[in-house]
Design a protein around this motif. Structure first.
Motif, PDB file in Angstrom:
ATOM      1  N   GLU A  54       0.801  -1.216   0.000  1.00 53.55           N
ATOM      2  CA  GLU A  54       0.000   0.000   0.000  1.00 53.55           C
ATOM      3  C   GLU A  54       0.843   1.280   0.000  1.00 53.55           C
ATOM      4  N   PRO A  55       0.440   2.251  -0.817  1.00 51.78           N
ATOM      5  CA  PRO A  55       1.085   3.562  -0.773  1.00 51.78           C
ATOM      6  C   PRO A  55       0.758   4.271   0.537  1.00 51.78           C
ATOM      7  N   VAL A  56       1.531   5.304   0.819  1.00 54.07           N
ATOM      8  CA  VAL A  56       1.379   6.084   2.051  1.00 54.07           C
ATOM      9  C   VAL A  56       1.065   7.527   1.680  1.00 54.07           C
ATOM     10  N   ALA A  57       0.232   8.186   2.447  1.00 64.30           N
ATOM     11  CA  ALA A  57      -0.079   9.590   2.208  1.00 64.30           C
ATOM     12  C   ALA A  57       0.211  10.411   3.454  1.00 64.30           C
ATOM     13  N   VAL A  58       0.822  11.575   3.251  1.00 62.94           N
ATOM     14  CA  VAL A  58       1.116  12.510   4.331  1.00 62.94           C
ATOM     15  C   VAL A  58       0.305  13.779   4.095  1.00 62.94           C
ATOM     16  N   ALA A  59      -0.429  14.218   5.105  1.00 57.50           N
ATOM     17  CA  ALA A  59      -1.183  15.467   5.002  1.00 57.50           C
ATOM     18  C   ALA A  59      -0.220  16.641   5.152  1.00 57.50           C
ATOM     19  N   LEU A  60      -0.222  17.543   4.171  1.00 56.40           N
ATOM     20  CA  LEU A  60       0.696  18.678   4.189  1.00 56.40           C
ATOM     21  C   LEU A  60       0.057  19.962   4.690  1.00 56.40           C
ATOM     22  N   GLY A  61      -1.259  19.973   4.792  1.00 56.42           N
ATOM     23  CA  GLY A  61      -1.926  21.176   5.285  1.00 56.42           C
ATOM     24  C   GLY A  61      -3.023  21.628   4.352  1.00 56.42           C
ATOM     25  N   GLY A  62      -3.385  22.907   4.475  1.00 52.70           N
ATOM     26  CA  GLY A  62      -4.436  23.492   3.658  1.00 52.70           C
ATOM     27  C   GLY A  62      -5.685  23.841   4.417  1.00 52.70           C
ATOM     28  N   ASP A  63      -5.768  23.455   5.700  1.00 55.39           N
ATOM     29  CA  ASP A  63      -6.977  23.710   6.476  1.00 55.39           C
ATOM     30  C   ASP A  63      -7.347  25.190   6.522  1.00 55.39           C
ATOM     31  N   SER A  64      -6.348  26.063   6.633  1.00 53.10           N
ATOM     32  CA  SER A  64      -6.631  27.500   6.721  1.00 53.10           C
ATOM     33  C   SER A  64      -7.204  28.051   5.418  1.00 53.10           C
ATOM     34  N   PHE A  65      -7.050  27.281   4.325  1.00 51.44           N
ATOM     35  CA  PHE A  65      -7.608  27.690   3.039  1.00 51.44           C
ATOM     36  C   PHE A  65      -8.841  26.864   2.679  1.00 51.44           C
TER      37      PHE A  65
ATOM     38  N   ILE B  18      -9.026  23.693   2.150  1.00 49.93           N
ATOM     39  CA  ILE B  18      -8.741  22.608   1.214  1.00 49.93           C
ATOM     40  C   ILE B  18      -7.809  21.628   1.923  1.00 49.93           C
ATOM     41  N   SER B  19      -7.527  20.528   1.274  1.00 46.95           N
ATOM     42  CA  SER B  19      -6.593  19.550   1.824  1.00 46.95           C
ATOM     43  C   SER B  19      -5.527  19.238   0.777  1.00 46.95           C
ATOM     44  N   VAL B  20      -4.267  19.228   1.210  1.00 51.66           N
ATOM     45  CA  VAL B  20      -3.161  18.896   0.324  1.00 51.66           C
ATOM     46  C   VAL B  20      -2.420  17.702   0.918  1.00 51.66           C
ATOM     47  N   VAL B  21      -2.160  16.691   0.097  1.00 57.63           N
ATOM     48  CA  VAL B  21      -1.454  15.492   0.554  1.00 57.63           C
ATOM     49  C   VAL B  21      -0.328  15.157  -0.420  1.00 57.63           C
ATOM     50  N   ARG B  22       0.617  14.367   0.079  1.00 54.40           N
ATOM     51  CA  ARG B  22       1.661  13.805  -0.782  1.00 54.40           C
ATOM     52  C   ARG B  22       1.632  12.301  -0.584  1.00 54.40           C
ATOM     53  N   ALA B  23       1.424  11.571  -1.661  1.00 56.16           N
ATOM     54  CA  ALA B  23       1.397  10.114  -1.617  1.00 56.16           C
ATOM     55  C   ALA B  23       2.725   9.566  -2.123  1.00 56.16           C
ATOM     56  N   LEU B  24       3.164   8.468  -1.534  1.00 54.82           N
ATOM     57  CA  LEU B  24       4.443   7.845  -1.866  1.00 54.82           C
ATOM     58  C   LEU B  24       4.279   6.338  -1.999  1.00 54.82           C
ATOM     59  N   SER B  25       5.103   5.747  -2.864  1.00 57.04           N
ATOM     60  CA  SER B  25       5.139   4.294  -2.999  1.00 57.04           C
ATOM     61  C   SER B  25       6.566   3.873  -3.297  1.00 57.04           C
ATOM     62  N   ASP B  26       7.032   2.828  -2.639  1.00 57.59           N
ATOM     63  CA  ASP B  26       8.368   2.313  -2.942  1.00 57.59           C
ATOM     64  C   ASP B  26       8.301   1.128  -3.907  1.00 57.59           C
ATOM     65  N   VAL B  27       7.118   0.896  -4.484  1.00 61.41           N
ATOM     66  CA  VAL B  27       6.931  -0.210  -5.432  1.00 61.41           C
ATOM     67  C   VAL B  27       6.573   0.325  -6.818  1.00 61.41           C
ATOM     68  N   LEU B  28       5.636   1.261  -6.884  1.00 58.93           N
ATOM     69  CA  LEU B  28       5.212   1.807  -8.167  1.00 58.93           C
ATOM     70  C   LEU B  28       6.350   2.571  -8.829  1.00 58.93           C
ATOM     71  N   GLU B  29       6.464   2.427 -10.145  1.00 61.68           N
ATOM     72  CA  GLU B  29       7.549   3.053 -10.893  1.00 61.68           C
ATOM     73  C   GLU B  29       7.284   4.549 -11.094  1.00 61.68           C
ATOM     74  N   ASP B  30       8.360   5.334 -11.129  1.00 61.26           N
ATOM     75  CA  ASP B  30       8.232   6.786 -11.296  1.00 61.26           C
ATOM     76  C   ASP B  30       9.374   7.337 -12.149  1.00 61.26           C
ATOM     77  N   ARG B  31       9.593   6.676 -13.271  1.00 66.23           N
ATOM     78  CA  ARG B  31      10.751   6.997 -14.111  1.00 66.23           C
ATOM     79  C   ARG B  31      10.797   8.468 -14.517  1.00 66.23           C
ATOM     80  N   GLU B  32       9.661   9.035 -14.870  1.00 62.26           N
ATOM     81  CA  GLU B  32       9.616  10.410 -15.356  1.00 62.26           C
ATOM     82  C   GLU B  32       9.895  11.427 -14.256  1.00 62.26           C
ATOM     83  N   ALA B  33       9.426  11.146 -13.047  1.00 66.92           N
ATOM     84  CA  ALA B  33       9.498  12.136 -11.980  1.00 66.92           C
ATOM     85  C   ALA B  33      10.730  12.019 -11.100  1.00 66.92           C
ATOM     86  N   ASN B  34      11.295  10.828 -11.000  1.00 59.96           N
ATOM     87  CA  ASN B  34      12.363  10.557 -10.040  1.00 59.96           C
ATOM     88  C   ASN B  34      13.732  10.697 -10.711  1.00 59.96           C
ATOM     89  N   ALA B  35      14.463  11.744 -10.343  1.00 57.56           N
ATOM     90  CA  ALA B  35      15.797  11.973 -10.925  1.00 57.56           C
ATOM     91  C   ALA B  35      16.768  10.855 -10.569  1.00 57.56           C
TER      92      ALA B  35
END
Length: 402
Positions: free
Chosen positions: A355-366, A368-385
């Motif tokens: 399962e991927p993991v999500a971290v809440a980054l904030g946004g309550d004062s606006f 809205i909700s902003v999150v960052r999801a991560l996975s150490d299994v799914l490929e990310d060739r385009e995004a990962n330097a």
């Protein structure tokens, strides 16, 4: 301001949205927060291109990352919200999230805590040192909901990484929503999309061309409308089914002239959604957005030298592929966000994806909700330097070599 819409979809936009409220309501709620988010201008760019798909840009001159965020949609309101939400999520992500705990992974294991290993984001040849003290932030598993601690440097978006120097920083899995569930859904769709795109990119071009799909095969009026706009503009549209073993419909769209003269003549966009037509809709509008982004020249992650490049031969070849594959299978429209999220989770489980993991980054004062999801299994060739083939990519390469 002139309002652009695609056919009659403006009156039934909820059929094409995973949001809990209409785009205009979200936009009205966020406008008072533009100064706090650093947004100084919301620019309509639709008329810069001949296709006519509504596109906007939200400008943040003092951004730590991208100063121009693009948005597209089936009407002006949807495109404006798309641009503003992207700008807002980046503005929020650029702010340092306070650490919830500081220590080593070995200590976490001794405590029985679950933690995310960022090893695939580290420079090639490096491993994550379990005895290295780092700052951690609290996240949660997107399937189980259980608490997961994540190294803070893995989700930082301010250009700093003091604990893990050289870690790849990207916006992959960064998403926003009116609620956290909305944000997590879009973040997970992006992880699945990047994975499917990475796996497809490893295929020989003959295999890629064999996955060309006709726009008409989606049997969706809005997709047909978009295809008609491209055709009337004197351009060609070609769709490809990139859906992986996860089974969530992923479509790539290419738009351009049949004979290209420069690198940016052929633009591409990708979309992932449980509803196949929605995936196609996202892909086509993103391809249109990519064209306008290049025409506007205002995106600060496009190198000036790129405008001097000649035609992309591979892209031109793919654009001329003849449709021969059926559209991907998925959910019918109108099922709601709950069923769409459940579809994503079932697909991950069926493919044996941890399962991927999500971290809440904030946004309550606006509001809205902003999150960052991560996975150490799914490929990310385009995004990962620091990308190197993982088990999923290696399996594709071995299959092609067999």
């Amino acid at each position: 301001m002139r309002i652009d819409t695609l056919g009659d979809v403006a009156g039934r936009a909820s059929s094409y949205s995973d949001r809990i409220c209409p785009p205009r309501e979200t936009l009205a709620r966020l406008r008072p927060h533009f100064p706090a988010l650093g947004i100084t201008r919301l620019a309509r760019q639709t008329g810069l291109d001949v296709v006519g798909v509504p596109c906007f840009s939200a400008i943040r001159p003092n951004a730590k990352t991208l100063a121009a965020s693009q948005g597209k949609g089936i009407d002006d309101a949807t495109a404006m919200v798309s641009a503003v939400m992207e700008a807002a999520e980046m503005a929020i992500a650029e702010r340092l999230v306070p650490a919830d705990w500081t220590g080593t992974a070995h200590t976490l294991e001794a405590m029985g805590a679950t933690w995310f290993n960022p090893w695939r984001m580290l420079p090639f040849g490096e491993t994550f040192d379990l005895d290295h003290t780092v700052s951690w932030v609290a996240g949660r598993g997107l399937i189980s909901g259980r608490p997961v601690l994540v190294p803070r440097d893995a989700i930082r978006f301010d250009g700093e990484a003091p604990d893990l120097p050289g870690i790849a920083l990207s916006s992959n899995g960064l998403a926003s929503g009116n609620t956290r569930t909305e944000a997590e859904f879009h973040a997970l769709c992006e992880l699945i999309e990047r994975d499917a795109t990475a796996l497809w990119s490893l295929l020989p071009i003959a295999r890629q061309k064999s996955q060309a799909v006709a726009a008409s095969s989606f049997e969706e009026a809005t997709v047909d409308d978009l295809a008609g706009r491209v055709r009337r503009a004197g351009l060609r549209l070609q769709l490809f089914d990139l859906t992986s073993d996860i089974g969530v419909p992923t479509v790539m769209a290419m738009v351009g002239p049949e004979v290209s003269g420069s690198y940016f003549d052929v633009a591409a966009g990708t979309g992932t959604h449980p509803v196949p037509a929605r995936a196609a809709l996202r892909a086509i509008t993103e391809a249109a957005q990519s064209r306008i982004t290049a025409i506007a020249g205002g995106r600060d992650d496009i190198a000036t030298a790129d405008y001097e490049l000649g035609p992309d031969g591979m892209a031109a070849d793919l654009l001329l592929a003849r449709p021969q594959a059926p559209p991907p299978l998925g959910l019918p429209s109108g099922g709601g966000l709950g069923s769409a999220m459940a579809f994503l989770i079932r697909g991950l489980a069926a493919a044996g994806i941890a399962e991927p993991v999500a971290v809440a980054l904030g946004g309550d004062s606006f509001d809205i909700s902003v999150v960052r999801a991560l996975s150490d299994v799914l490929e990310d060739r385009e995004a990962n330097a620091n990308w190197r083939p993982g088990p999923r990519a290696i399996a594709v390469l071995l299959d092609e070599a067999a």
